[in-house]
Design an enzyme around this catalytic site. Sequence first.
Site, mmCIF file in Angstrom:
data_model
loop_
_atom_site.group_PDB
_atom_site.id
_atom_site.type_symbol
_atom_site.label_atom_id
_atom_site.label_comp_id
_atom_site.label_asym_id
_atom_site.label_seq_id
_atom_site.Cartn_x
_atom_site.Cartn_y
_atom_site.Cartn_z
ATOM 1 C CD GLU A 1 -22.330 -26.173 31.023
ATOM 2 O OE1 GLU A 1 -22.482 -24.951 31.182
ATOM 3 O OE2 GLU A 1 -21.565 -26.660 30.163
ATOM 4 C CG LEU A 2 -27.121 -30.505 35.588
ATOM 5 C CD1 LEU A 2 -27.300 -30.781 37.055
ATOM 6 C CD2 LEU A 2 -27.953 -31.438 34.724
#
Length: 132
Positions: free
Chosen positions: A125-126
Amino acid sequence: MANNPGAYVGAVGIGVSDLKRSGDFYERVLGMKVLQTFKLPHMDEIVLGYEGRGSAIVLMHWTDGSPQNYANLPIKIVLYVPDPVAAADAIRAEGLEIVREPTPIPSLGGAVVGFAKDPDGYLVELLQRVAS
């Protein structure tokens, strides 16, 4: 143990099928620094993190011949990055999957969030890093 002042998470480890490839991905593509390496009797490890911030990730590869399942496990690694779009572009340039293009999320105050897969299929997850 319920009230443990001073305790914190130092690192979380994930098994990887190719230690060199995964180390290169997290270091070169996502900008982490190698903090330590270990060669244990049963596994090799690379500890990576961002300088001066947060917890580390330990990439673990078993060398003892024991059977391991490294692929597409239900694991999510959350990274706060200055530019999620640029991070996704770098991951895409490696030929890896972008699960969700980074876009603003109104319920998170407009923060940009995206999802990608690392070389072993772990979800990354960015999240847009909040300026400090």
